[in-house]
Design an enzyme around this catalytic site. Structure first.
Site, PDB file in Angstrom:
ATOM      1  CG  ASN A 155      -0.486   0.009   2.490  1.00 33.74           C
ATOM      2  OD1 ASN A 155       0.655  -0.366   2.696  1.00 33.74           O
ATOM      3  ND2 ASN A 155      -1.286   0.435   3.453  1.00 33.74           N
ATOM      4  CB  ALA A 180       3.810  -6.308  -1.503  1.00 28.93           C
ATOM      5  CD  GLU A 254       4.662  -0.290  12.956  1.00 25.66           C
ATOM      6  OE1 GLU A 254       3.510   0.194  13.013  1.00 25.66           O
ATOM      7  OE2 GLU A 254       5.522  -0.071  13.822  1.00 25.66           O
ATOM      8  CB  CYS A 288      -2.532   0.544   8.409  1.00 22.34           C
ATOM      9  SG  CYS A 288      -1.183   1.739   8.481  1.00 22.34           S
ATOM     10  CD  GLU A 465       8.024   0.502  10.717  1.00 19.31           C
ATOM     11  OE1 GLU A 465       8.668  -0.476  10.375  1.00 19.31           O
ATOM     12  OE2 GLU A 465       7.128   1.024  10.028  1.00 19.31           O
TER      13      GLU A 465
HETATM   14  P1  NAP Z   1      -0.141  -9.276   4.097  1.00 22.26           P
HETATM   15  O1  NAP Z   1      -0.975 -10.160   3.272  1.00 22.26           O
HETATM   16  O2  NAP Z   1       0.091  -9.668   5.502  1.00 22.26           O
HETATM   17  O3  NAP Z   1       1.234  -9.116   3.299  1.00 22.26           O
HETATM   18  C1  NAP Z   1       2.248  -8.228   3.705  1.00 22.26           C
HETATM   19  C2  NAP Z   1       3.602  -8.776   3.246  1.00 22.26           C
HETATM   20  O4  NAP Z   1       3.841  -9.992   3.943  1.00 22.26           O
HETATM   21  C3  NAP Z   1       3.631  -9.125   1.755  1.00 22.26           C
HETATM   22  O5  NAP Z   1       4.924  -8.856   1.261  1.00 22.26           O
HETATM   23  C4  NAP Z   1       3.341 -10.618   1.779  1.00 22.26           C
HETATM   24  O6  NAP Z   1       3.802 -11.303   0.648  1.00 22.26           O
HETATM   25  C5  NAP Z   1       4.122 -11.022   3.016  1.00 22.26           C
HETATM   26  N1  NAP Z   1       3.731 -12.319   3.569  1.00 22.26           N
HETATM   27  C6  NAP Z   1       2.559 -12.964   3.465  1.00 22.26           C
HETATM   28  N2  NAP Z   1       2.622 -14.153   4.095  1.00 22.26           N
HETATM   29  C7  NAP Z   1       3.864 -14.254   4.625  1.00 22.26           C
HETATM   30  C8  NAP Z   1       4.537 -15.243   5.378  1.00 22.26           C
HETATM   31  N3  NAP Z   1       3.966 -16.390   5.731  1.00 22.26           N
HETATM   32  N4  NAP Z   1       5.812 -15.012   5.753  1.00 22.26           N
HETATM   33  C9  NAP Z   1       6.424 -13.875   5.395  1.00 22.26           C
HETATM   34  N5  NAP Z   1       5.841 -12.894   4.662  1.00 22.26           N
HETATM   35  C10 NAP Z   1       4.575 -13.074   4.294  1.00 22.26           C
HETATM   36  O7  NAP Z   1      -0.740  -7.798   4.148  1.00 22.26           O
HETATM   37  P2  NAP Z   1      -1.266  -6.929   2.907  1.00 22.26           P
HETATM   38  O8  NAP Z   1      -2.659  -7.323   2.619  1.00 22.26           O
HETATM   39  O9  NAP Z   1      -0.286  -6.932   1.815  1.00 22.26           O
HETATM   40  O10 NAP Z   1      -1.243  -5.467   3.540  1.00 22.26           O
HETATM   41  C11 NAP Z   1      -2.363  -4.865   4.070  1.00 22.26           C
HETATM   42  C12 NAP Z   1      -2.327  -4.916   5.587  1.00 22.26           C
HETATM   43  O11 NAP Z   1      -1.168  -4.225   6.036  1.00 22.26           O
HETATM   44  C13 NAP Z   1      -3.508  -4.222   6.218  1.00 22.26           C
HETATM   45  O12 NAP Z   1      -4.012  -4.999   7.279  1.00 22.26           O
HETATM   46  C14 NAP Z   1      -2.894  -2.928   6.754  1.00 22.26           C
HETATM   47  O13 NAP Z   1      -3.580  -2.378   7.844  1.00 22.26           O
HETATM   48  C15 NAP Z   1      -1.521  -3.375   7.109  1.00 22.26           C
HETATM   49  N6  NAP Z   1      -0.613  -2.234   7.170  1.00 22.26           N
HETATM   50  C16 NAP Z   1      -0.186  -1.812   8.389  1.00 22.26           C
HETATM   51  C17 NAP Z   1       0.625  -0.704   8.495  1.00 22.26           C
HETATM   52  C18 NAP Z   1       1.102  -0.215   9.833  1.00 22.26           C
HETATM   53  O14 NAP Z   1       1.952   0.677   9.867  1.00 22.26           O
HETATM   54  N7  NAP Z   1       0.595  -0.744  10.934  1.00 22.26           N
HETATM   55  C19 NAP Z   1       1.042  -0.031   7.347  1.00 22.26           C
HETATM   56  C20 NAP Z   1       0.596  -0.496   6.106  1.00 22.26           C
HETATM   57  C21 NAP Z   1      -0.232  -1.603   6.035  1.00 22.26           C
HETATM   58  P3  NAP Z   1       2.762 -11.996  -0.384  1.00 22.26           P
HETATM   59  O15 NAP Z   1       1.822 -10.935  -0.791  1.00 22.26           O
HETATM   60  O16 NAP Z   1       3.687 -12.503  -1.447  1.00 22.26           O
HETATM   61  O17 NAP Z   1       2.038 -13.090   0.332  1.00 22.26           O
END
Ligand code: NAP
Length: 485
Positions: A155, A180, A254, A288, A465
């Site tokens: 994102n 990602a 995060e 997020c 962070e």
């Molecule tokens: P996600 O599905 O958890 O994926 C995030 C990253 O983790 C991607 O690079 C993904 O790769 C990787 N990943 C997935 N499974 C993994 C595993 N088993 N081991 C290691 N890495 C793995 O999250 P998203 O849907 O991309 O992102 C949206 C989420 O991020 C939302 O919930 C948002 O709130 C949160 N977010 C939080 C913050 C914050 O600062 N708190 C900031 C931005 C976003 P793949 O896609 O290849 O599986």
């Protein structure tokens, strides 16, 4: 297909070499606005990750002083700003966010390098403490935690890595980075810039693109990776916590949010509506920190609903590359289906559509553009109140009094961001003190900044962070009592 002088290598980067996947496998990257294929990149796995970890471990043997590390940060900041327009263009094409927002994201990323460049020498200097009871002097050294694994979401393709790699470099930690799959091109561009402009120890930064489970497992299983910093969903964060047990690995997490946005009856309603617009629609609501639930006190509910509906109905949805676009497409069909599901669920349970499309008119096969939508009369039984929507849907929820809104805002496992709009500072701060959210903004919809530590409470994560705390995540304190004088 994308053409860019910052994408000379559509490859991973390990031990200072641009590399393909061992298997030769590649994956496609698409423009979510047009569906056009932009490029293909290697799809790597366990073996390449192991080599990246080994190369990062080797880089740890070269200790660079704080002035050198400051220089890396300054050079990266300057290079990002010099190439801002082109990085922003790549970001805009692979993510879909409007051109201006993409440019702003590059500046935001540069601000982390700038901030840590200014901090690194003083914050990492040893500190001495005379001990009159033990008759010795303690010196407190700040040491790098070691090799770090950095995993980022789509994102904010450059901001999310900047928040991690700037403090990692400031601390002297070599890194293995997994971007990602929807947005690897911005990361490759950043690597190309860093590889060309920085004189880093060999293996200091490594990029592994591909199989999340294999790359993640290698990072978590390896005793040579002492910390993993992850931004993404709470579900993935939970999995990483389980995997961290084996080596008692340090984690920065995060994770997801479910931000309440509270409009009190003494608020400046235009200010609150403007704040909500900025807060909610950045990245088409795929952030997020953006408002997920909008609580409006009953006395001002109708007036606020009118103001926000008017503003939202004027938004222009389209290709982020086109002038005048306020909101780009959603990232992919899964994201689209989730937002549509939340809208359908709320309408089924009695919410009213104030502006936007009905779910049956929203069809991802015709494009990923989701009409910005406002729904009224929402209650806590609806999915949009207890799950993160991650899209351009504003649910308006009426409430009676402060006690009620504090209870309802806190009725979530998430604790990332919250917003309170009202005239009385005393009243608003009384509410803020009782909200369990790491980022609680008053009369502004602003999100995080490099200078301030940002992070979630509860299931929204671990650690911070930004700010000094964001640097200390990558450092260990070593204490040396010296009794020789
Ligand atoms: P996600 O599905 O958890 O994926 C995030 C990253 O983790 C991607 O690079 C993904 O790769 C990787 N990943 C997935 N499974 C993994 C595993 N088993 N081991 C290691 N890495 C793995 O999250 P998203 O849907 O991309 O992102 C949206 C989420 O991020 C939302 O919930 C948002 O709130 C949160 N977010 C939080 C913050 C914050 O600062 N708190 C900031 C931005 C976003 P793949 O896609 O290849 O599986």
């Amino acid at each position: 297909m994308i053409r860019s002088n910052l994408l000379s290598h559509l490859a991973g980067y390990v031990n200072d070499q641009w590399i393909a996947a061992d298997t030769g496998k590649r994956m496609d990257v698409f423009n979510p606005a047009t569906g056009e294929k932009l490029a293909d990149v290697p799809f790597m796995g366990a073996a390449e990750t192991r080599r990246a970890i080994a190369s990062a471990k080797h880089a740890l043997l070269t200790v660079s002083d704080a002035a050198t590390r400051r220089h890396w940060l300054e050079v990266t900041r300057d290079a990002l700003l010099e190439h801002q327009e082109e990085i922003g263009r790549i970001l805009c094409l692979e993510h879909g966010k409007p051109w201006k927002e993409a440019q702003g994201e590059v500046q935001y990323a540069a601000s982390f390098f700038d901030y840590y460049a200014g901090l690194v020498e003083t914050a990492t200097a040893p500190e001495t403490l005379p001990d009159k009871f033990k008759g010795c002097t303690w010196t407190l050294y700040k040491r790098p935690v070691g090799v770090v694994g950095l995993i980022t979401p789509w994102n904010f393709p450059i901001a999310m890595i900047a928040k991690k790699i700037a403090p990692a470099l400031a601390a002297g930690c070599p890194s293995v980075i997994k971007p990602a799959p929807d947005t690897p091109l911005t990361m490759i561009a950043m690597f190309q810039i860093m590889a060309q402009t920085l004189d880093l120890p060999k293996g200091m930064i490594n990029l592994v693109i591909g199989d999340a489970v294999q790359i993640g497992s290698e990072l978590m299983d390896s005793p040579d990776v002492t910390m993993v910093s992850f931004t993404g969903s709470t579900a993935t964060g939970r999995l990483l916590m389980q995997q961290a047990v084996k080596h008692v690995k340090r984690l920065g997490l995060e994770l997801g949010g479910n931000a309440p946005f509270i409009v009190l009856d003494d608020a400046d309603l235009d200010g609150a509506a403007d704040g909500l617009m900025i807060n909610k629609f950045r990245g088409a609501g795929q952030t997020c920190v953006c408002a997920n639930r909008v609580y409006v006190q009953k006395k001002v509910y109708d007036a606020f609903a009118k103001k926000i509906t008017e503003r939202v109905s004027k938004l222009k949805v389209g290709d982020g590359m086109k002038e005048g676009t306020d909101i780009g497409p959603l990232i992919n069909v899964n994201g689209f289906a989730k937002v549509k599901g939340h809208l359908a669920d709320a309408l089924d349970k009695g919410a009213t559509l104030l502006t936007g499309s009905r779910p049956d008119a929203l069809d991802a096969t015709r494009g990923l553009f989701f009409t910005p939508t406002v729904i009224g009369g929402v209650d806590d039984t609806m999915r949009c109140c207890h799950e993160e929507t991650f899209g351009p849907l504003i649910p308006l929820i009426p409430f009676d009094d402060d006690e009620e809104v504090i209870r309802r805002a806190n009725d979530t496992e998430f604790g990332l961001a919250a917003y309170v709009f009202g005239k009385s500072q005393t009243r608003a701060h009384h509410i803020i003190a009782r909200l369990h959210f790491g980022h609680c903004a008053f009369n502004t919809g602003t999100g995080p900044a490099a200078i301030a530590p940002f992070g979630g409470m509860l299931s929204s994560g671990l650690g911070r962070e930004g700010g000094l705390e964001g640097l200390m995540e990558y450092m260990e304190t070593q204490t040396v009592p010296d009794g020789s004088h």
